[in-house]
Design an enzyme around this catalytic site. Structure first.
Site, short mmCIF file in Angstrom:
data_model
loop_
_atom_site.label_atom_id
_atom_site.label_comp_id
_atom_site.label_asym_id
_atom_site.label_seq_id
_atom_site.Cartn_x
_atom_site.Cartn_y
_atom_site.Cartn_z
N LYS A 1 0.98 -1.52 -0.22
CA LYS A 1 -0.30 -0.14 0.14
C LYS A 1 0.67 1.45 0.15
O LYS A 1 0.24 2.56 0.65
CB LYS A 1 -0.74 -0.12 1.35
CG LYS A 1 -1.71 -1.57 1.23
CD LYS A 1 -2.14 -1.59 0.30
CE LYS A 1 -3.45 -0.87 -0.63
NZ LYS A 1 -3.45 -1.93 -1.22
N GLY B 1 2.20 2.31 -3.21
CA GLY B 1 2.59 3.04 -4.23
C GLY B 1 3.10 2.79 -5.06
O GLY B 1 3.13 3.04 -5.66
N TRP C 1 1.41 2.68 -9.22
CA TRP C 1 1.47 3.96 -8.98
C TRP C 1 2.87 4.26 -9.35
O TRP C 1 3.34 4.04 -10.93
CB TRP C 1 1.28 5.04 -8.40
CG TRP C 1 1.15 6.39 -8.49
CD1 TRP C 1 1.10 6.74 -9.88
CD2 TRP C 1 1.64 7.10 -7.67
NE1 TRP C 1 2.00 8.55 -9.84
CE2 TRP C 1 1.70 9.07 -8.03
CE3 TRP C 1 1.32 7.21 -6.47
CZ2 TRP C 1 1.68 9.85 -7.83
CZ3 TRP C 1 1.25 8.75 -5.34
CH2 TRP C 1 1.50 10.05 -6.49
N THR D 1 8.03 -6.55 -5.40
CA THR D 1 7.80 -7.34 -4.30
C THR D 1 7.32 -6.89 -2.57
O THR D 1 7.71 -5.44 -2.60
CB THR D 1 8.53 -8.74 -4.04
OG1 THR D 1 8.26 -9.14 -2.80
CG2 THR D 1 9.70 -7.87 -3.10
N HIS D 2 6.85 -6.79 -1.75
CA HIS D 2 6.32 -7.04 -0.94
C HIS D 2 7.48 -7.62 0.30
O HIS D 2 6.99 -7.63 1.65
CB HIS D 2 5.11 -6.84 0.14
CG HIS D 2 4.07 -5.91 -1.16
ND1 HIS D 2 4.30 -4.83 -1.67
CD2 HIS D 2 3.12 -6.47 -1.68
CE1 HIS D 2 2.97 -4.66 -2.12
NE2 HIS D 2 2.22 -5.03 -1.93
N ARG E 1 6.49 5.05 2.81
CA ARG E 1 4.85 6.19 2.30
C ARG E 1 4.49 6.27 3.90
O ARG E 1 4.96 4.87 5.26
CB ARG E 1 3.83 5.37 1.96
CG ARG E 1 2.82 6.03 1.96
CD ARG E 1 1.74 5.51 0.98
NE ARG E 1 -0.26 6.16 1.48
CZ ARG E 1 -1.20 5.77 0.78
NH1 ARG E 1 -1.17 4.95 0.44
NH2 ARG E 1 -2.54 6.69 0.71
N SER F 1 -4.77 2.23 4.18
CA SER F 1 -5.21 1.77 3.33
C SER F 1 -5.01 0.13 3.09
O SER F 1 -5.58 -0.90 2.52
CB SER F 1 -3.64 2.18 2.13
OG SER F 1 -3.95 1.87 1.06
N PHE G 1 -4.43 9.93 -10.02
CA PHE G 1 -4.81 8.92 -9.98
C PHE G 1 -5.94 8.89 -10.17
O PHE G 1 -6.63 7.21 -10.42
CB PHE G 1 -5.06 9.42 -8.17
CG PHE G 1 -6.37 8.52 -8.08
CD1 PHE G 1 -5.61 7.36 -6.99
CD2 PHE G 1 -7.63 9.03 -7.25
CE1 PHE G 1 -6.98 6.57 -6.24
CE2 PHE G 1 -8.26 8.15 -6.54
CZ PHE G 1 -8.30 7.06 -6.41
N MET H 1 -5.14 6.88 -13.53
CA MET H 1 -5.53 5.12 -13.88
C MET H 1 -6.59 5.17 -12.82
O MET H 1 -6.91 3.83 -13.06
CB MET H 1 -4.27 5.42 -12.75
CG MET H 1 -2.72 5.28 -13.23
SD MET H 1 -1.05 5.29 -12.02
CE MET H 1 -1.05 3.71 -11.98
N ARG I 1 -8.46 3.41 -4.14
CA ARG I 1 -9.69 3.91 -3.74
C ARG I 1 -10.01 5.61 -3.18
O ARG I 1 -10.23 5.84 -4.31
CB ARG I 1 -8.67 3.32 -2.02
CG ARG I 1 -9.48 3.37 -0.66
CD ARG I 1 -9.71 3.11 0.58
NE ARG I 1 -8.07 3.39 1.30
CZ ARG I 1 -8.43 4.65 1.84
NH1 ARG I 1 -9.44 4.92 1.98
NH2 ARG I 1 -7.36 5.16 2.43
N GLY J 1 -6.41 7.42 -3.06
CA GLY J 1 -4.49 8.48 -2.71
C GLY J 1 -4.49 9.64 -2.77
O GLY J 1 -4.05 10.14 -3.31
P1 A3P Z 1 -5.25 4.77 -0.86
O1 A3P Z 1 -6.05 3.40 -0.53
O2 A3P Z 1 -4.50 5.24 0.63
O3 A3P Z 1 -6.29 4.75 -1.64
P2 A3P Z 1 -0.36 -0.31 -3.53
O4 A3P Z 1 -0.48 -0.26 -5.32
O5 A3P Z 1 0.96 -0.66 -3.09
O6 A3P Z 1 -0.97 -1.40 -2.98
O7 A3P Z 1 -0.90 0.77 -3.11
C1 A3P Z 1 -2.54 1.47 -2.83
C2 A3P Z 1 -1.95 2.83 -2.66
O8 A3P Z 1 -2.17 3.96 -3.61
C3 A3P Z 1 -3.70 3.26 -2.86
O9 A3P Z 1 -4.12 4.32 -1.52
C4 A3P Z 1 -4.06 3.88 -3.28
O10 A3P Z 1 -4.92 4.34 -3.98
C5 A3P Z 1 -2.81 4.70 -4.67
N1 A3P Z 1 -2.68 5.08 -5.89
C6 A3P Z 1 -2.20 4.31 -7.11
N2 A3P Z 1 -2.44 4.70 -7.16
C7 A3P Z 1 -2.03 6.70 -7.58
C8 A3P Z 1 -1.80 7.46 -7.91
N3 A3P Z 1 -1.93 7.34 -9.12
N4 A3P Z 1 -1.89 8.33 -7.17
C9 A3P Z 1 -2.34 8.44 -5.94
N5 A3P Z 1 -2.26 7.69 -5.21
C10 A3P Z 1 -2.25 5.68 -6.07
#
Ligand code: A3P
Length: 301
Positions: free
Chosen positions: A62, A64, A67, A111-112, A134, A142, A236, A239, A263, A265
């Site tokens: 979570k 990013g 992204w 990877t995580h 983050r 998240s 955000f 995407m 969700r 972002g």
């Molecule tokens: P939130 O749940 O706080 O909205 P991951 O890709 O590591 O699973 O992370 C997901 C988080 O990144 C989510 O956070 C998601 O909304 C946010 N995210 C994904 N794409 C994004 C973008 N283009 N800009 C900003 N936040 C983004």
């Protein structure tokens, strides 16, 4: 309690002190998500054959990942388009080692997993790493929504219950604290590995600058007009609209109709979840666990 569940793999029911549970995969005493190939893949990852041009996008869940993957993919592709490919195809713990081997170069591995699974060949070849971090308060908020939405977790609790899961270390991949400290130690012990540290909050505040950092790190040219296209397409809302999860996957794996990845972002959603007492407890934990570390996101905590 061990039960045989979805994906035909042993599943551990992990309970917090409030009595709520999540379903996870247990391996060597640690917890991982119920990804279809994880049981077979985890033990093979340290010996994964790698390539000189592999790039690793490393994140605690979570932070990013989607992204960053999309940005990097678009920088390599050069076509200014959201990719029809998905980050999950190169998520090491989510697929088989055979399918990782079949991916075309440049592979954007991601990877995580903690360092004990880091492929030795990636270290030997000094492959580039993009380490995205983050604010852990936003990370856990998240992660809570992620855990509620994905059916395999079978988590019925609320935020208060998930907060306990998080501070009691009963979530997949272990705690954010351990993940972050272990990788900082890992990179200090391997100074030859090129690492670019990115922060979700910096990406939100000034994405053009962060995209330029990525270009410089990867040795890619970045004309301002192309950089701006990447920034626009990886915004955000763009995407969220373009990167739709296939309906069949939504129906079988996700609770409800809301996208489980895109969700909100935003920075600071923790403020609408954490109680005052939870915030004090987390700050205390952070102070103890992260002594000697300092991160740009601390200004948002
Ligand atoms: P939130 O749940 O706080 O909205 P991951 O890709 O590591 O699973 O992370 C997901 C988080 O990144 C989510 O956070 C998601 O909304 C946010 N995210 C994904 N794409 C994004 C973008 N283009 N800009 C900003 N936040 C983004």
């Amino acid at each position: 309690m061990i039960t045989r569940q979805r994906f035909n793999m042993p599943t551990t029911e992990v309970r917090n002190s409030a009595g709520d549970s999540i379903q996870l995969h247990e391996y060597n005493g640690k917890y991982y998500p119920l990804l279809p190939h994880i049981e077979g893949t985890l033990p093979q990852l340290p010996d994964l054959p790698c390539r000189d041009d592999d790039v690793m996008i490393l994140t605690y869940p979570k932070a990013g990942t989607h992204w960053t993957w999309e940005i990097v993919n678009m920088l390599y592709a050069g076509d200014g388009q959201i990719s029809s490919r998905r980050k999950g195809e190169s998520m090491m713990e989510a697929v088989t080692v055979e399918s990782l081997a079949a991916l075309p170069s440049v592979r954007l591995l991601n990877t995580h997993l903690p360092p004990e699974f880091y492929p030795k060949d990636l270290i030997k070849r000094k492959c580039k790493v993009i380490f995205v971090q983050r604010n852990p308060k936003d990370v856990y908020v998240s992660f809570f929504h992620h855990t509620k939405k994905f059916k395999p977790y079978d988590f019925k609790g609320d935020w208060n219950s998930y907060f306990l899961m998080a501070v009691e270390g009963k979530v997949d991949y272990g705690t954010w604290f351990d993940f972050t400290k272990q990788y900082e130690q890992f990179f200090s012990g391997h100074p030859d590995i090129p690492v670019l540290r990115l922060y979700f909050e910096d990406m939100k505040q000034d994405l053009p600058t962060e995209v330029e950092k990525i270009c410089n790190f990867l040795g890619l040219s970045c004309e301002p007009s192309y950089r701006d296209k990447v920034v626009e397409k990886c915004g955000f809302q763009f995407m969220k609209n373009e990167k739709k999860i296939p309906e069949s996957f939504m129906n079988t794996m996700v609770n409800g109709k809301e996208d489980p990845i895109f969700r909100k972002g935003i920075i600071g959603d923790w403020k609408s979840h954490f109680t005052v007492a939870q915030n004090e407890r987390f700050d205390q934990e952070y102070k103890q666990q992260m002594k000697g570390f300092s991160f740009p996101f601390e200004q948002y905590m």
